[in-house]
Write an enzyme that holds these catalytic residues in place. Structure first.
Site, PDB file in Angstrom:
ATOM      1  N   HIS A  61      32.213  -9.446 -20.729  1.00 17.56           N
ATOM      2  CA  HIS A  61      32.665  -9.475 -21.864  1.00 17.56           C
ATOM      3  C   HIS A  61      30.935  -7.623 -22.143  1.00 17.56           C
ATOM      4  O   HIS A  61      30.783  -8.007 -24.140  1.00 17.56           O
ATOM      5  CB  HIS A  61      30.828 -10.936 -22.546  1.00 17.56           C
ATOM      6  CG  HIS A  61      32.061 -11.216 -23.536  1.00 17.56           C
ATOM      7  ND1 HIS A  61      33.058 -11.904 -24.689  1.00 17.56           N
ATOM      8  CD2 HIS A  61      33.558 -12.660 -22.530  1.00 17.56           C
ATOM      9  CE1 HIS A  61      33.596 -13.286 -24.280  1.00 17.56           C
ATOM     10  NE2 HIS A  61      34.047 -13.562 -23.582  1.00 17.56           N
ATOM     11  N   ASP A 104      35.229  -8.540 -25.415  1.00 19.46           N
ATOM     12  CA  ASP A 104      34.348  -9.706 -26.668  1.00 19.46           C
ATOM     13  C   ASP A 104      35.521 -11.024 -26.561  1.00 19.46           C
ATOM     14  O   ASP A 104      36.796 -10.066 -26.459  1.00 19.46           O
ATOM     15  CB  ASP A 104      33.670  -9.087 -27.198  1.00 19.46           C
ATOM     16  CG  ASP A 104      34.904  -9.182 -28.750  1.00 19.46           C
ATOM     17  OD1 ASP A 104      35.936  -9.309 -28.821  1.00 19.46           O
ATOM     18  OD2 ASP A 104      34.390  -8.244 -29.909  1.00 19.46           O
TER      19      ASP A 104
END
Length: 162
Positions: free
Chosen positions: A135, A139
């Site tokens: 991430h 994301d």
């Protein structure tokens, strides 16, 4: 294509950077007698299915014989791990740094699903896949976009030939 899945995270602490790759170099997890290794199909984004299959077959043979050269298994931009061929239906794969994503592919299985027919159901073959994302680079929303595109192709594989 969802471009940011073709990125890697490099460095530590304040000295970090994200590199975006222009080619898709797919690492494929292969089990050998001496352990797991991930040979790379280079520039897969510029190859057809037949050439990818040929490259993968040759790499798998070299891996089994312990004859892969370091440049053939170090690097890559994205990894695929398929425990489905061993009957595993679902698992979570661990990302190979500095890559930002790894796709875990489970075994296909027959399931009853609702249908517009006399019985109200039909049998379909389904499989589970999961995408692990770093991430710092990719994301969850971008990972979901990638999985949606993957789902489109896997459900209609002839699109890969176009």
């Amino acid at each position: 294509a969802v471009v940011s899945t073709q990125s890697g995270h490099y460095g530590r602490g304040a000295e970090t950077s994200i590199k975006q790759f222009h080619n898709t170099d797919i690492s494929v997890a292969v089990a050998t007698e001496s352990g797991l290794i991930t040979p790379i199909v280079f520039t897969a984004n510029h190859k057809g299915l037949q050439e990818i299959n040929s490259d993968m077959s040759a790499l798998k043979d070299k891996a089994a014989q312990g004859k892969l050269q370091p440049h053939e298994f170090q690097g890559g931009t994205f990894t695929i791990s398929n425990l489905g061929m061993m009957g595993i239906q679902h698992f979570t794969a661990v990302i190979n740094p500095p890559q930002s994503c790894i796709l875990a592919v489970g075994a296909p299985q027959k399931k009853l699903v609702p249908a517009d027919n006399e019985k109200g159901f039909e049998t379909q073959t389904v499989m589970n896949v999961s995408l692990s994302c770093d991430h710092r680079v990719v994301d969850g929303a971008v990972g979901a976009q990638w999985l949606a595109k993957f789902k489109e192709y896997i459900e209609k594989p002839l699109r890969l030939l176009l």
